[in-house]
Scaffold this motif. Sequence first.
Motif, PDB file in Angstrom:
ATOM      1  N   SER A 130      -1.473   2.291   8.354  1.00  0.00           N
ATOM      2  CA  SER A 130      -1.030   3.626   7.950  1.00  0.00           C
ATOM      3  C   SER A 130      -0.174   4.282   9.025  1.00  0.00           C
ATOM      4  O   SER A 130       0.602   5.199   8.739  1.00  0.00           O
ATOM      5  CB  SER A 130      -2.234   4.507   7.642  1.00  0.00           C
ATOM      6  N   CYS A 165      -4.185  -2.988   6.752  1.00  0.00           N
ATOM      7  CA  CYS A 165      -4.587  -1.680   6.255  1.00  0.00           C
ATOM      8  C   CYS A 165      -5.926  -1.297   6.893  1.00  0.00           C
ATOM      9  O   CYS A 165      -6.827  -2.134   7.000  1.00  0.00           O
ATOM     10  CB  CYS A 165      -4.717  -1.716   4.736  1.00  0.00           C
ATOM     11  N   GLY A 166      -6.048  -0.027   7.284  1.00  0.00           N
ATOM     12  CA  GLY A 166      -7.289   0.444   7.902  1.00  0.00           C
ATOM     13  C   GLY A 166      -8.497   0.231   7.008  1.00  0.00           C
ATOM     14  O   GLY A 166      -9.621   0.115   7.488  1.00  0.00           O
ATOM     15  N   TYR A 211      -9.151   7.679   8.197  1.00  0.00           N
ATOM     16  CA  TYR A 211      -8.893   6.747   9.303  1.00  0.00           C
ATOM     17  C   TYR A 211      -9.774   7.012  10.504  1.00  0.00           C
ATOM     18  O   TYR A 211      -9.362   6.867  11.645  1.00  0.00           O
ATOM     19  CB  TYR A 211      -7.405   6.743   9.687  1.00  0.00           C
ATOM     20  N   ARG A 264       0.856  -1.180   0.000  1.00  0.00           N
ATOM     21  CA  ARG A 264       0.000   0.000   0.000  1.00  0.00           C
ATOM     22  C   ARG A 264       0.899   1.239   0.000  1.00  0.00           C
ATOM     23  O   ARG A 264       1.495   1.578   1.019  1.00  0.00           O
ATOM     24  CB  ARG A 264      -0.895  -0.024   1.231  1.00  0.00           C
TER      25      ARG A 264
HETATM   26 MO   LIG Z   1      -3.507   1.427   4.644  1.00  0.00          MO
END
Ligand SMILES: [Mo]
Length: 404
Positions: free
Chosen positions: A236, A128-129, A262, A79
């Motif tokens: 992130s 990943c969020g 986020y 990412r």
């Molecule tokens: Mo991410």
Amino acid sequence: MQLTRRGFVSGCSLTTMAALAAGPISSTRLIAEAAQAANLLKMSGKAELVVLGENPLVAETPAHLLDGEVTSTEAFFIRNNGEPPGPIADPDAWMLTVDGEVHKPLAIRLGDIKARFRKTDHVLQLECGGNGRSAFNPKARGNQWTVGGVGCARWGGVPLADVLNEAGLKPQASYTAHYGADLRTDGATGPVLSRGVRLAKAMERHTLLAYEMNGKPIPNIHGGPLRLIVPGWPASASHKWLTRIWVRDREHDGPGMTGTSYRVPVVPGIPGDPNFDTKGMRILESMPVRSIITNLRDGQRFPAGTRELALRGHAWAGEDTVAAVHVSADFGQTWTQADVMPAVNRYAWQRWTATLKVPTHGYYELCVRATDASGKSQPPLAGFWNPQGYGGNGWHRVPVLIPA
Ligand SMILES: [Mo]
Ligand SMILES: Nc1nc2c(c(=O)[nH]1)N[C@H]1C(S)=C(S)[C@@H](COP(=O)(O)O)O[C@H]1N2
């Protein structure tokens, strides 16, 4: 909808089966999304990940490539929010600055970090969020992750706490702000992304200044030579190509910290609302509980006569641990309990195994859901809609076919 689905199954394109099953139960997915699955990554040192975005590069791992206890570097998802820095000629000369609310700001070379602090390593899950985002309905903004925005590699480095202590935290230190060497793809100056975490998380012993991934120097694409690993929180926060940690006296407000980035709703909002109330949102910290089936491929065919399926996968729960995993072949009408192994260390995912019986031949969607130690289970679909689609942890569903 069911009629449509049966119609496709009789024509029996396995890709179509997978595309239909990946969406929320209440709606079928479009065939167009199956085309996305055909865009496979071709990069030296990397497996054929599913490309979700080309510029910047974003690629998720098909669940069946996540079967190992520890995710290989080849299989690990990618990412990027910007353009990574080019290859680094002398990794040990890489500089990290620690400044802000500290008594003694540091400018320290990676070589000195390695020499002066005790190395540690752990198997740590990084998610990943936006993992699971594609299950939101209506569609949420961003990369359409299915379940493969996660990996659990062995990360080596030094606890961030040891370096922050060396710099000496002032009493008002309360939050970190992370900066890296990647560049914005729109040509503008300024950070691509700058997230941070509450000091308590930064000081947790599993939060690492990492320079090794699976026993080797971290490859460039994964943030080498130096990155943060903040396990259990949106990945992130695990800043790649890390150049600076600014210790702040308040919540950080860099790119990726404000608005709908986020953040998840505290006060549930109306799905798709163009005026979604961002004030009723909080920063996503611990990732929610999730489980995946890793020993089957989407659309897998079993030998005729199969009535018992051996299933296997992983489950994890951000800061928490997984207490139970259940599998179902009838969309959750009945559940079979899986055996769940303890994690090899805190923040590693947990292996589960189960045997699931099916009554007839035919088309099944094998479902898995996990429950964390606080008693929260995965819902069937992505709930608490939010504009950028965070925290969607619906069941993983794998379509399979048992011929007559
Ligand atoms: Mo991410
Ligand atoms: N410098 C920098 N760090 C970053 C990012 C980025 O774009 N730039 N992306 C973040 C996001 S959103 C994720 S999910 C993880 C992905 O790490 P990976 O590419 O090694 O899987 O890195 C994080 N760290």
